[in-house]
Each structure stands twice: as C-alpha cells, then as structure tokens.
Design a protein around this motif. Sequence first.
Motif, PDB file in Angstrom:
ATOM      1  N   THR A 353       0.827  -1.208   0.000  1.00 27.10           N
ATOM      2  CA  THR A 353       0.000   0.000   0.000  1.00 27.10           C
ATOM      3  C   THR A 353       0.862   1.260   0.000  1.00 27.10           C
ATOM      4  O   THR A 353       2.072   1.212   0.255  1.00 27.10           O
ATOM      5  CB  THR A 353      -0.904   0.037   1.248  1.00 27.10           C
ATOM      6  OG1 THR A 353      -0.078   0.232   2.409  1.00 27.10           O
ATOM      7  CG2 THR A 353      -1.699  -1.251   1.402  1.00 27.10           C
ATOM      8  N   GLY A 354       0.194   2.382  -0.218  1.00 30.91           N
ATOM      9  CA  GLY A 354       0.885   3.653  -0.141  1.00 30.91           C
ATOM     10  C   GLY A 354       1.362   3.981   1.251  1.00 30.91           C
ATOM     11  O   GLY A 354       2.411   4.617   1.426  1.00 30.91           O
ATOM     12  N   SER A 355       0.616   3.566   2.267  1.00 31.55           N
ATOM     13  CA  SER A 355       1.088   3.805   3.632  1.00 31.55           C
ATOM     14  C   SER A 355       2.305   2.943   3.951  1.00 31.55           C
ATOM     15  O   SER A 355       3.171   3.350   4.740  1.00 31.55           O
ATOM     16  CB  SER A 355      -0.030   3.541   4.649  1.00 31.55           C
ATOM     17  OG  SER A 355      -0.409   2.178   4.645  1.00 31.55           O
ATOM     18  N   ASP A 356       2.413   1.771   3.317  1.00 29.13           N
ATOM     19  CA  ASP A 356       3.639   0.973   3.469  1.00 29.13           C
ATOM     20  C   ASP A 356       4.845   1.741   2.927  1.00 29.13           C
ATOM     21  O   ASP A 356       5.929   1.720   3.515  1.00 29.13           O
ATOM     22  CB  ASP A 356       3.515  -0.353   2.712  1.00 29.13           C
ATOM     23  CG  ASP A 356       2.544  -1.329   3.350  1.00 29.13           C
ATOM     24  OD1 ASP A 356       2.149  -1.117   4.519  1.00 29.13           O
ATOM     25  OD2 ASP A 356       2.170  -2.298   2.666  1.00 29.13           O
ATOM     26  N   VAL A 357       4.655   2.404   1.788  1.00 29.77           N
ATOM     27  CA  VAL A 357       5.739   3.204   1.218  1.00 29.77           C
ATOM     28  C   VAL A 357       6.159   4.285   2.208  1.00 29.77           C
ATOM     29  O   VAL A 357       7.357   4.501   2.450  1.00 29.77           O
ATOM     30  CB  VAL A 357       5.301   3.841  -0.120  1.00 29.77           C
ATOM     31  CG1 VAL A 357       6.393   4.761  -0.664  1.00 29.77           C
ATOM     32  CG2 VAL A 357       4.972   2.760  -1.145  1.00 29.77           C
ATOM     33  N   ALA A 358       5.183   4.948   2.813  1.00 32.77           N
ATOM     34  CA  ALA A 358       5.487   6.005   3.779  1.00 32.77           C
ATOM     35  C   ALA A 358       6.258   5.454   4.974  1.00 32.77           C
ATOM     36  O   ALA A 358       7.206   6.077   5.460  1.00 32.77           O
ATOM     37  CB  ALA A 358       4.198   6.678   4.235  1.00 32.77           C
ATOM     38  N   LYS A 359       5.882   4.287   5.469  1.00 32.34           N
ATOM     39  CA  LYS A 359       6.570   3.695   6.618  1.00 32.34           C
ATOM     40  C   LYS A 359       8.020   3.367   6.277  1.00 32.34           C
ATOM     41  O   LYS A 359       8.928   3.621   7.080  1.00 32.34           O
ATOM     42  CB  LYS A 359       5.823   2.442   7.077  1.00 32.34           C
ATOM     43  CG  LYS A 359       4.466   2.718   7.716  1.00 32.34           C
ATOM     44  CD  LYS A 359       3.752   1.429   8.072  1.00 32.34           C
ATOM     45  CE  LYS A 359       2.389   1.710   8.688  1.00 32.34           C
ATOM     46  NZ  LYS A 359       1.684   0.454   9.063  1.00 32.34           N
ATOM     47  N   ALA A 365      14.483   4.421   4.221  1.00 30.87           N
ATOM     48  CA  ALA A 365      14.649   4.038   2.817  1.00 30.87           C
ATOM     49  C   ALA A 365      14.587   5.277   1.929  1.00 30.87           C
ATOM     50  O   ALA A 365      13.814   6.204   2.185  1.00 30.87           O
ATOM     51  CB  ALA A 365      13.567   3.042   2.410  1.00 30.87           C
ATOM     52  N   ARG A 366      15.376   5.285   0.881  1.00 31.43           N
ATOM     53  CA  ARG A 366      15.349   6.379  -0.081  1.00 31.43           C
ATOM     54  C   ARG A 366      14.226   6.172  -1.103  1.00 31.43           C
ATOM     55  O   ARG A 366      13.645   7.132  -1.607  1.00 31.43           O
ATOM     56  CB  ARG A 366      16.694   6.467  -0.802  1.00 31.43           C
ATOM     57  CG  ARG A 366      16.832   7.607  -1.793  1.00 31.43           C
ATOM     58  CD  ARG A 366      17.057   8.936  -1.112  1.00 31.43           C
ATOM     59  NE  ARG A 366      18.256   8.903  -0.297  1.00 31.43           N
ATOM     60  CZ  ARG A 366      19.482   9.178  -0.740  1.00 31.43           C
ATOM     61  NH1 ARG A 366      19.670   9.516  -2.012  1.00 31.43           N
ATOM     62  NH2 ARG A 366      20.526   9.155   0.074  1.00 31.43           N
ATOM     63  N   ALA A 367      13.974   4.918  -1.447  1.00 33.17           N
ATOM     64  CA  ALA A 367      12.936   4.576  -2.416  1.00 33.17           C
ATOM     65  C   ALA A 367      12.477   3.155  -2.124  1.00 33.17           C
ATOM     66  O   ALA A 367      13.101   2.425  -1.346  1.00 33.17           O
ATOM     67  CB  ALA A 367      13.455   4.695  -3.847  1.00 33.17           C
ATOM     68  N   VAL A 368      11.376   2.760  -2.767  1.00 31.96           N
ATOM     69  CA  VAL A 368      10.715   1.503  -2.444  1.00 31.96           C
ATOM     70  C   VAL A 368      10.383   0.760  -3.731  1.00 31.96           C
ATOM     71  O   VAL A 368       9.941   1.363  -4.718  1.00 31.96           O
ATOM     72  CB  VAL A 368       9.434   1.769  -1.624  1.00 31.96           C
ATOM     73  CG1 VAL A 368       8.605   0.505  -1.486  1.00 31.96           C
ATOM     74  CG2 VAL A 368       9.786   2.329  -0.255  1.00 31.96           C
ATOM     75  N   LEU A 369      10.591  -0.574  -3.709  1.00 34.18           N
ATOM     76  CA  LEU A 369      10.263  -1.423  -4.850  1.00 34.18           C
ATOM     77  C   LEU A 369       8.928  -2.117  -4.603  1.00 34.18           C
ATOM     78  O   LEU A 369       8.707  -2.696  -3.537  1.00 34.18           O
ATOM     79  CB  LEU A 369      11.339  -2.488  -5.060  1.00 34.18           C
ATOM     80  CG  LEU A 369      12.634  -2.096  -5.764  1.00 34.18           C
ATOM     81  CD1 LEU A 369      13.357  -0.962  -5.056  1.00 34.18           C
ATOM     82  CD2 LEU A 369      13.559  -3.306  -5.885  1.00 34.18           C
ATOM     83  N   ARG A 410      10.707  13.384   0.898  1.00 34.78           N
ATOM     84  CA  ARG A 410      12.043  13.398   1.510  1.00 34.78           C
ATOM     85  C   ARG A 410      12.023  13.864   2.961  1.00 34.78           C
ATOM     86  O   ARG A 410      13.018  13.735   3.676  1.00 34.78           O
ATOM     87  CB  ARG A 410      12.976  14.286   0.689  1.00 34.78           C
ATOM     88  CG  ARG A 410      12.531  15.723   0.585  1.00 34.78           C
ATOM     89  CD  ARG A 410      13.471  16.550  -0.289  1.00 34.78           C
ATOM     90  NE  ARG A 410      12.943  17.888  -0.543  1.00 34.78           N
ATOM     91  CZ  ARG A 410      12.118  18.181  -1.537  1.00 34.78           C
ATOM     92  NH1 ARG A 410      11.742  17.228  -2.383  1.00 34.78           N
ATOM     93  NH2 ARG A 410      11.673  19.415  -1.711  1.00 34.78           N
ATOM     94  N   ASP A 411      10.884  14.435   3.404  1.00 32.86           N
ATOM     95  CA  ASP A 411      10.785  14.918   4.789  1.00 32.86           C
ATOM     96  C   ASP A 411      10.336  13.837   5.765  1.00 32.86           C
ATOM     97  O   ASP A 411      10.335  14.068   6.975  1.00 32.86           O
ATOM     98  CB  ASP A 411       9.817  16.100   4.874  1.00 32.86           C
ATOM     99  CG  ASP A 411      10.321  17.324   4.129  1.00 32.86           C
ATOM    100  OD1 ASP A 411      11.551  17.436   3.955  1.00 32.86           O
ATOM    101  OD2 ASP A 411       9.494  18.149   3.704  1.00 32.86           O
ATOM    102  N   LEU A 412       9.932  12.693   5.258  1.00 35.78           N
ATOM    103  CA  LEU A 412       9.524  11.609   6.156  1.00 35.78           C
ATOM    104  C   LEU A 412      10.710  11.143   6.991  1.00 35.78           C
ATOM    105  O   LEU A 412      11.829  11.038   6.494  1.00 35.78           O
ATOM    106  CB  LEU A 412       8.967  10.440   5.355  1.00 35.78           C
ATOM    107  CG  LEU A 412       7.542  10.587   4.817  1.00 35.78           C
ATOM    108  CD1 LEU A 412       7.276   9.547   3.734  1.00 35.78           C
ATOM    109  CD2 LEU A 412       6.521  10.453   5.942  1.00 35.78           C
TER     110      LEU A 412
END
Length: 426
Positions: A353-359, A365-369, A410-412
Amino acid sequence: MTNIGSGRGRTRQTQVYVRGMGGERPRVPVAPERLQEAARAKLSPADFAYIAGGAGAERTMRANLAAFERVRLIPRRLVGSRERDLSVELLGRTLPTPLLLAPIGVLESAHPEADLAVARAAAAEGVPFIFSSQASVPMEGCAAAMGESPRLFQLYWGTDDEVTRSFVRRAEACGAAAIVLTLDTTLLGWRPRDLDLGHLPFLRGRGIAQYLSDPVFRSRLEIPLPAPAVQPPRTPALIRAGSELAAKGRAFGLSPSQMRAAAARFTATYTRPDLGWDDVSRLRKWTRLPILLKGILHPDDAREAARRGVDGLIVSNHGGRQIDGEIGALDALPAVVAAAGDLPVLFDSGVRTGSDVAKALALGARAVLLGRPYAYGLALAGEAGVREVIQNVLAEFDLTLGLLGVRAARDLGPGNLAPPSLSTQP
C-alpha cells in the motif's frame, strides 16, 4: 468548483468516484487482499503459485506483512499543504516518486505481453522498471518500449562468467541506469507451492528470454550436456510441455533440440552458490554503471558493501521466497540504514500500500520497490492493470503524506513514527 488542492491522491480518487457515478468499477481491485484473490481466480493454479508463493511454510512472507503492522504512523495537524512533493533523489537523478517496479521473473505466467506490458506501464506512469534476468522479454525490447524512461537491470550471477559479462554489456547498451546484483538467490529456495505442483517454469522455456537472446549463451548451445539420470515417462503432460518448449524455441530461432539444450543449460548454470565479495569487486571493474546490491539484511554486509565501492543497497528478503523463517525485511531496514553511511538504501519485500511506502521511507529508505501487486494487476488487465496498481499505490502515498502533515516525501523520518512501545501494542 473551489480549488482546494490537487495531487495524485485527489486526482485518482476523483477519477474513480466520478466513473463510479456512471456505474463503472475499477478493473483492478484497490484492496490488496481482493487484488490477490482476483488474480488467483484469473490465473492457473501453477501460475498463481509461482507468483504468490514463498519459501517453506511461508513464515517469512507473513513476517514481512507483520513488520508493517507493527510500525505505526503519527500525524501532525494544521501543517499540511495543497500539494505534496513526491520526488526523491537517487543515483544522481531526480525521480518523480519514490516508487520503482521490482524485478519479477516469468511474467508471462501472468500475461502474454509479460515484461513488455510492464515496461509500457512503468514509462506511462513515470516509474522506473528493473528488468529481471529471468524476464520473458529480452531487455532490448523493453528498453525500446520505454523510450527515455528510466530502467535498471537486475543481475543473477550464474556459473558462466562470460554470460554474466554479456548481460552487463547489454544492460549498458540498452540504457540501464544501474546494475542490481541480487545476492539472495545463489540457490533456488524451497517453495512448496511449486513443488506440490511439480512446476518449474524454466524447464518449459519460460522466463529465460535474456538467455535465449544472448549471443554468449547461444554460443554455448553446441556444448552437449549430460542427460538427466532419471528420464520421465512420455505422458500427455510431458508432451504438452515439449510442445510449449518447441514453440518458445521457434520465437527465438532455435530448433527443438537447441531449445531443449538451452533449457537444460540454463537450469544447470543459472545459480552460483559460491558467489563472494570478490565477485562484487570484479563487477565493479566490469562496468561504470552504478551497482546496487539487492538482498542485504545484516548491518555487517552493508558495511562491507560500502568498502567494496558499490553505489547503493536494497534491503530485501526476496518477498519471502528464499528462506523460511527469515527476518522481516522492514525489521532489518533501520540497522542497515545506520550501517550504510552515505550509501542510499532502497527497500523491497511486503510492500502492498501507499502507507507501506510512507513507513519504509520514514525508517530511512530512499525509495521503495513494488513487486507482487503489479504482477496481479498485470494478470487482471495487462498494461492497464499495472498502471492502475501504480496509480493506486501512489495515490494512497500522496494522501498519506497530506494527512500526516508532511509536505514532501524526503521529509519523512522517525518523527512521523510512533515509539516502539506504542507501535507494538495490539
């Protein structure tokens, strides 16, 4: 209508709801569980098992999801913005979002257009696609379909070094932005779903397009290989498999005997259990492209990678497909980030999910696959299905940022996460 702000999330929501007014439902389910079940209903048992299955009792797959459950987000109020900046810096370039499409092998199990449909979808959505060594379409075809859109190449290092070097040269020639060396598949994991069905797609010529199109690998087909110690009986199923193998060979200009030799040679040479750190150093000498090491879970490996001159790491346990009972990838992320120093760390495994990306970004992490979800979208609606999955994940990510009070991806950071004592509460 009053302008109250836009962004990917609001745009996607509005699109879905407006179409719903006319009775049109999304072709691809939004909820991760429903997405997987819709793909299960569409695919054959063997094809679904190959995409969805994990190692052993699939404890690692569950650990990946459980790790995301334990991490909790804490929003701030009255600090939001009309639009969010989703861009991130990676390997010297600015990406519009922190999402990449992970390398997935044998995508023809999901859809006849396989990697080609995914490449088109990735280019249309502005998301980098990591070509797999076990692709169903040669990298050159996917690169042509993507135009100037960013792509990377994921490398499995087998026992034939010259084939490996040829893959690297081809990746350079087709505009790959980096080589992603996968470290966690030096042996094929124990996968009960596939074993129970007796199904290994490579033996049918599936997922080996990079090899069938490679000049060095093709030159090896004149080398005879020993026949299997046990010859299977000529059953109807084996005859059908032979027909599929022959058809695949025709697509690459190979005779049935050459195609059988290709499948046998691939199966005998594509893994390398003794791959070592000195091989990483050799790869560094072979290419000027950035090198990312995929499959890092231990902080000491992160430190050694930095010493070997690589350009980035991907924390991953292969989506739970290799070792049963392995650490959840998200659980490993903070320690690897701390050990990596200045190296960018990407994340893979369990993202739904998108919230997984945020976590994952909040944990460093810099980016997510993204992996299995886009394969399910591919199964349901081809290129359009992949695009919808990407749109849904990025829409939720954008809305999550807005609701957290975070103006830019990038602020996360840790300040957006609940303390562990709160995150672990049921």
